[in-house]
Design a protein around this motif. Structure first.
Motif, PDB file in Angstrom:
ATOM      1  N   GLN A  98       0.824  -1.358   0.006  1.00 45.27           N
ATOM      2  CA  GLN A  98       0.036   0.028  -0.038  1.00 45.27           C
ATOM      3  C   GLN A  98       0.857   1.265  -0.010  1.00 45.27           C
ATOM      4  O   GLN A  98       0.602   2.316  -0.723  1.00 45.27           O
ATOM      5  CB  GLN A  98      -0.897  -0.112   1.361  1.00 45.27           C
ATOM      6  N   LEU A  99       1.804   1.170   0.782  1.00 46.70           N
ATOM      7  CA  LEU A  99       2.713   2.464   0.597  1.00 46.70           C
ATOM      8  C   LEU A  99       3.519   2.681  -0.672  1.00 46.70           C
ATOM      9  O   LEU A  99       3.759   3.633  -1.077  1.00 46.70           O
ATOM     10  CB  LEU A  99       3.930   2.221   1.826  1.00 46.70           C
ATOM     11  N   ALA A 100       3.588   1.392  -1.376  1.00 45.71           N
ATOM     12  CA  ALA A 100       4.371   1.429  -2.600  1.00 45.71           C
ATOM     13  C   ALA A 100       3.407   2.063  -3.655  1.00 45.71           C
ATOM     14  O   ALA A 100       3.646   2.946  -4.482  1.00 45.71           O
ATOM     15  CB  ALA A 100       4.786   0.143  -3.140  1.00 45.71           C
ATOM     16  N   ALA A 101       1.942   1.682  -3.450  1.00 44.58           N
ATOM     17  CA  ALA A 101       0.917   2.336  -4.218  1.00 44.58           C
ATOM     18  C   ALA A 101       0.830   3.656  -3.900  1.00 44.58           C
ATOM     19  O   ALA A 101       0.517   4.418  -5.050  1.00 44.58           O
ATOM     20  CB  ALA A 101      -0.392   1.735  -4.079  1.00 44.58           C
TER      21      ALA A 101
ATOM     22  N   GLU B 213       1.236   6.971  -6.747  1.00 45.76           N
ATOM     23  CA  GLU B 213       0.149   8.042  -6.705  1.00 45.76           C
ATOM     24  C   GLU B 213       0.925   9.621  -6.515  1.00 45.76           C
ATOM     25  O   GLU B 213       0.382  10.327  -7.236  1.00 45.76           O
ATOM     26  CB  GLU B 213      -1.011   8.114  -5.746  1.00 45.76           C
ATOM     27  N   ALA B 214       1.855   9.736  -5.606  1.00 42.43           N
ATOM     28  CA  ALA B 214       2.547  10.859  -5.406  1.00 42.43           C
ATOM     29  C   ALA B 214       3.586  11.034  -6.418  1.00 42.43           C
ATOM     30  O   ALA B 214       4.155  12.149  -6.264  1.00 42.43           O
ATOM     31  CB  ALA B 214       2.900  10.729  -3.917  1.00 42.43           C
ATOM     32  N   ARG B 215       3.912  10.104  -7.113  1.00 39.59           N
ATOM     33  CA  ARG B 215       4.897  10.146  -8.158  1.00 39.59           C
ATOM     34  C   ARG B 215       6.210  10.748  -7.535  1.00 39.59           C
ATOM     35  O   ARG B 215       6.930  11.365  -8.180  1.00 39.59           O
ATOM     36  CB  ARG B 215       4.473  11.403  -9.385  1.00 39.59           C
ATOM     37  N   VAL B 216       6.606  10.227  -6.565  1.00 44.30           N
ATOM     38  CA  VAL B 216       7.809  10.666  -5.567  1.00 44.30           C
ATOM     39  C   VAL B 216       8.135   9.505  -4.641  1.00 44.30           C
ATOM     40  O   VAL B 216       7.120   8.806  -4.230  1.00 44.30           O
ATOM     41  CB  VAL B 216       7.786  12.039  -5.179  1.00 44.30           C
ATOM     42  N   ALA B 217       9.455   9.294  -4.340  1.00 46.14           N
ATOM     43  CA  ALA B 217       9.887   8.395  -3.400  1.00 46.14           C
ATOM     44  C   ALA B 217       9.484   8.925  -1.995  1.00 46.14           C
ATOM     45  O   ALA B 217       9.969   9.719  -1.596  1.00 46.14           O
ATOM     46  CB  ALA B 217      11.164   7.889  -3.410  1.00 46.14           C
ATOM     47  N   LEU B 218       8.697   8.089  -1.365  1.00 49.32           N
ATOM     48  CA  LEU B 218       8.193   8.500   0.040  1.00 49.32           C
ATOM     49  C   LEU B 218       9.195   7.614   0.959  1.00 49.32           C
ATOM     50  O   LEU B 218       9.114   8.169   2.128  1.00 49.32           O
ATOM     51  CB  LEU B 218       6.625   8.128   0.355  1.00 49.32           C
ATOM     52  N   LEU B 219       9.650   6.471   0.712  1.00 45.27           N
ATOM     53  CA  LEU B 219      10.337   5.727   1.677  1.00 45.27           C
ATOM     54  C   LEU B 219      11.686   5.330   0.926  1.00 45.27           C
ATOM     55  O   LEU B 219      11.936   5.015  -0.377  1.00 45.27           O
ATOM     56  CB  LEU B 219       9.716   4.425   2.011  1.00 45.27           C
ATOM     57  N   ASP B 220      12.658   5.532   1.901  1.00 44.38           N
ATOM     58  CA  ASP B 220      13.883   5.051   1.427  1.00 44.38           C
ATOM     59  C   ASP B 220      14.188   3.522   2.053  1.00 44.38           C
ATOM     60  O   ASP B 220      14.399   3.181   3.378  1.00 44.38           O
ATOM     61  CB  ASP B 220      14.993   5.851   2.050  1.00 44.38           C
ATOM     62  N   ARG B 221      14.291   2.581   1.166  1.00 46.52           N
ATOM     63  CA  ARG B 221      14.146   1.102   1.664  1.00 46.52           C
ATOM     64  C   ARG B 221      15.640   0.615   1.397  1.00 46.52           C
ATOM     65  O   ARG B 221      16.454   0.815   0.637  1.00 46.52           O
ATOM     66  CB  ARG B 221      13.163   0.416   0.929  1.00 46.52           C
TER      67      ARG B 221
END
Length: 339
Positions: free
Chosen positions: A36-39, A43-51
């Protein structure tokens, strides 16, 4: 378009710090949270998490969106509360979490009061110290009953939470019914009790910290308490004549005790008891009626020292908490402000 459900996951991740903790808190699998976070990133078209292979943390963009997510979720809840405020009667499920002594003390009055609302499903859970506010912020529960020995909890609370002061709960001395100090005519002298078998909650518990501060004032060799989990366990041991203890007075509200209770002279060790909820949810009828029931429960807890004047043990609630009012703020304007 950003989906609100995924924003909630992001906000929870920001609070918890890991996908596993977020999944455990919200009842998902870690794989589902990660997907869900990847989805949301798509949607945001930007990286939200540094995995990495073993962990994940928010990027700068993720932190900014998590902050916005908190604001968005608050606005959504406020809109839902405004809509539900037009309902004829409280309905739905309301979840309250409480520290153990408050749960035991308030449960009978809450059950009796809320039984008048057949469309309302009431859930009362016990929680460990420090978890209640976190659970309110995350939306796991609607209201938390919390205690504060520092006097600073409500002062430093985020604006998204509202604190309602219920009462002040002082530390009192409990001794076996046949103990010499059980005689109310005999002045309490803690130095005379240095050699007694003291009992207290485990190290690290908030009430134990207060007891340690009290024992530091005894003078001479400092008593080292035996440790027991649960104040009601300690009370049962005192009743059996096994030792003595200093406990918060609210722990005695359930009754059925065979101990003598004495006020501790020159002792200012006390805790504040609060009901905490999200500010946006106060107007929900189910939350409002439950808050009023909590007020009434706190006000009607019987004093534990009936033979002595007792201003601290009574609730600070006014008599104007009318059951037909729509929100706690309108019923008790002075007592509902954060202290």
């Amino acid at each position: 378009m950003l989906e609100v459900r995924r924003l909630r996951l992001l906000a929870e991740f920001a609070r918890r710090g890991s996908i596993a903790a977020t999944a455990a808190a919200l009842g998902y699998t870690p794989s589902a949270v990660s997907q869900q976070l990847a989805a949301l990133e798509r949607e945001a078209r930007v990286a939200l998490l540094d995995r990495t292979a073993r962990s994940a943390e928010l990027t700068d963009a993720g932190r900014r969106l998590a902050e916005r997510a908190e604001e968005i979720l608050t606005l959504v809840e406020a809109a839902e509360a405004e809509l539900s405020a037009n309902a004829d009667a409280p309905m739905g499920r309301v979840v309250v979490t409480a520290f153990p002594t408050a749960a035991v003390a308030f449960a009978p009055a809450l059950a009796g009061s809320l039984a008048d609302h057949p469309e309302l499903t009431f859930v009362l859970r016990q929680t460990r110290p420090g978890d209640g506010i976190r659970q309110v912020r995350s939306g796991e529960v609607d209201i938390a009953l919390v205690d504060d020995w520092t006097g600073k909890l409500a002062v430093h609370a985020p604006a998204t939470l509202k604190f309602f002061h219920l009462c002040r709960d002082p530390l009192v001395l409990v001794v076996p019914a046949r103990h010499p100090m059980a005689d109310p005519a005999k002045p309490v002298d803690l130095q005379e009790l240095r050699e007694e078998a003291w009992m207290a909650a485990p190290t690290g518990e908030p009430s134990r910290q207060a007891v340690d501060r009290l024992l530091d004032t005894v003078g001479g060799r400092r008593p080292i308490p035996w440790e027991f989990e649960g104040l009601h366990t300690i009370l049962s041991l005192v009743a059996r004549g096994i030792g003595i203890a200093a406990i918060p007075a609210l722990a005695l509200a359930a009754g059925d005790r065979e101990v003598a209770v004495r006020r501790i002279p020159d002792c200012d060790l006390t805790r504040d008891v609060y009901a905490v909820t999200r500010a946006a949810s106060v107007r929900r009828p189910s939350v409002a009626v439950t808050l009023r029931a909590i007020y009434a429960a706190a006000r009607n807890v019987p004093p534990v020292l009936p033979d002595e004047p007792d201003e601290e043990l009574g609730s600070a609630l006014p008599d104007s908490t009318a059951p037909d009012s729509t929100a706690p703020d309108s019923t008790a304007p002075d007592s509902t402000r954060p202290d």
